[in-house]
Design a protein around this motif. Structure first.
Motif, mmCIF file in Angstrom:
data_model
loop_
_atom_site.group_PDB
_atom_site.id
_atom_site.type_symbol
_atom_site.label_atom_id
_atom_site.label_comp_id
_atom_site.label_asym_id
_atom_site.label_seq_id
_atom_site.Cartn_x
_atom_site.Cartn_y
_atom_site.Cartn_z
ATOM 1 N N ASN A 135 -6.242 5.261 3.462
ATOM 2 C CA ASN A 135 -7.527 5.365 2.760
ATOM 3 C C ASN A 135 -7.405 5.624 1.264
ATOM 4 O O ASN A 135 -8.422 5.783 0.581
ATOM 5 C CB ASN A 135 -8.419 6.440 3.396
ATOM 6 N N VAL A 136 -6.199 5.671 0.755
ATOM 7 C CA VAL A 136 -5.986 5.786 -0.689
ATOM 8 C C VAL A 136 -4.646 5.136 -1.006
ATOM 9 O O VAL A 136 -3.696 5.240 -0.228
ATOM 10 C CB VAL A 136 -6.007 7.262 -1.152
ATOM 11 N N ILE A 137 -4.585 4.446 -2.148
ATOM 12 C CA ILE A 137 -3.343 3.765 -2.516
ATOM 13 C C ILE A 137 -3.198 3.790 -4.032
ATOM 14 O O ILE A 137 -4.181 3.622 -4.766
ATOM 15 C CB ILE A 137 -3.342 2.311 -1.982
ATOM 16 N N SER A 138 -1.991 4.047 -4.503
ATOM 17 C CA SER A 138 -1.763 4.057 -5.950
ATOM 18 C C SER A 138 -1.849 2.635 -6.484
ATOM 19 O O SER A 138 -1.676 1.660 -5.742
ATOM 20 C CB SER A 138 -0.393 4.654 -6.270
ATOM 21 N N ASP A 139 -2.104 2.526 -7.783
ATOM 22 C CA ASP A 139 -2.225 1.191 -8.365
ATOM 23 C C ASP A 139 -0.933 0.393 -8.202
ATOM 24 O O ASP A 139 -0.957 -0.781 -7.832
ATOM 25 C CB ASP A 139 -2.649 1.264 -9.835
ATOM 26 N N ASN A 140 0.215 1.040 -8.432
ATOM 27 C CA ASN A 140 1.487 0.320 -8.312
ATOM 28 C C ASN A 140 1.760 -0.127 -6.877
ATOM 29 O O ASN A 140 2.288 -1.220 -6.646
ATOM 30 C CB ASN A 140 2.641 1.189 -8.813
ATOM 31 N N GLN A 141 1.409 0.716 -5.913
ATOM 32 C CA GLN A 141 1.583 0.341 -4.510
ATOM 33 C C GLN A 141 0.726 -0.873 -4.161
ATOM 34 O O GLN A 141 1.181 -1.803 -3.486
ATOM 35 C CB GLN A 141 1.197 1.506 -3.595
ATOM 36 N N LEU A 142 -0.505 -0.855 -4.625
ATOM 37 C CA LEU A 142 -1.410 -1.964 -4.336
ATOM 38 C C LEU A 142 -0.916 -3.252 -4.980
ATOM 39 O O LEU A 142 -0.935 -4.321 -4.352
ATOM 40 C CB LEU A 142 -2.821 -1.637 -4.827
ATOM 41 N N TYR A 143 -0.449 -3.164 -6.218
ATOM 42 C CA TYR A 143 0.043 -4.359 -6.899
ATOM 43 C C TYR A 143 1.256 -4.941 -6.170
ATOM 44 O O TYR A 143 1.404 -6.163 -6.071
ATOM 45 C CB TYR A 143 0.414 -4.042 -8.350
#
Length: 239
Positions: A135-143
């Motif tokens: 339910n939450v993801i860092s920007d770098n993880q998402l990229y």
């Protein structure tokens, strides 16, 4: 006639056998990479508005895995439709040439109203990554997750356009995504969560169904923690 029919079935069996042999020699990760590369190639070539030849696909993407063409092309078709809102069709039966068309019908999981299926597909991908990451993801993880399926936010995408702008501005403004700085994090980090509109409009059970189709899983309950959470929540769009 009987001999011709028998010969036809014999040839089909040989083709299936050759494909099975190719696939058995590959890991799930290798198959997934081939499909990602194939989808990316089809999207790029479709920009030229010319038929995409099977021979070019084999030469450029599949190489010595070309015997598995039918299997790979079917997996690519499903991903193109589900993820990108595109339909891959053969120009004529046995023509061995394909074109890619946009699908303009409503997205099966999310109501984006006039945005179109392609726009909804990108949003659905992003919301899925957030949910599957807890339910939450860092920007770098998402990229990184997006890059694995052929979407690099640093470059203009063939189908989705300016993904970074959509992610950080459009979807935030529309209420589908929350984008905020992680308090106390050094160096500076940002994270993504579902926005209010996503929580109201989208069932997490449908997200799991979407993810299962992308990964070729028949049973969404294989993701135990997400399955339990999705069933425990009162999803507004659940029918």
């Amino acid at each position: 006639m009987a001999d011709e029919t028998q010969l036809m079935f014999s040839q089909e069996e040989q083709t299936v056998s050759k494909q099975s042999k190719v696939l058995c020699q590959l890991s799930a990760e290798e198959i997934s990479k081939i499909v990602v590369d194939l989808v990316r190639y089809l999207l790029i070539m479709s920009q030229k508005k010319l038929p995409i030849k099977r021979s070019d696909i084999n030469k450029t993407v599949l190489g010595d895995k070309s015997r598995g063409f039918d299997h790979f092309i079917e997996m690519a078709k499903e991903r193109l439709s589900l993820v990108f809102g595109m339909e891959l069709i053969e120009l004529e039966l046995n023509s061995k040439s394909y074109i890619l068309l946009s699908e303009f019908q409503d997205h099966p999981y999310l109501n984006c109203y006039s945005a179109g299926k392609t726009e909804c597909s990108l949003l659905m991908i992003i919301l899925s990554f957030i949910f599957m990451n807890g339910n939450v993801i860092s920007d770098n993880q998402l990229y990184d997750c997006l890059r694995r399926i052929g979407i690099d936010i640093e470059f203009h995408h063939e189908v989705f356009g300016d993904v970074e702008n959509k992610l950080k501005k459009d979807y935030v403004r529309q209420g589908y995504v929350e984008y905020s700085r992680v308090v106390g994090a050094e160096p500076v980090q940002h994270e993504f969560k579902w926005g209010l509109r996503a929580r109201k409009e989208l069932s997490k059970l449908k997200v799991l169904d979407f993810v299962a189709k992308i990964y070729g899983e028949e049973d969404p309950s294989n993701w135990t923690s997400q399955w339990e959470q999705a069933n425990a929540e009162n999803a507004p769009n659940e029918s």
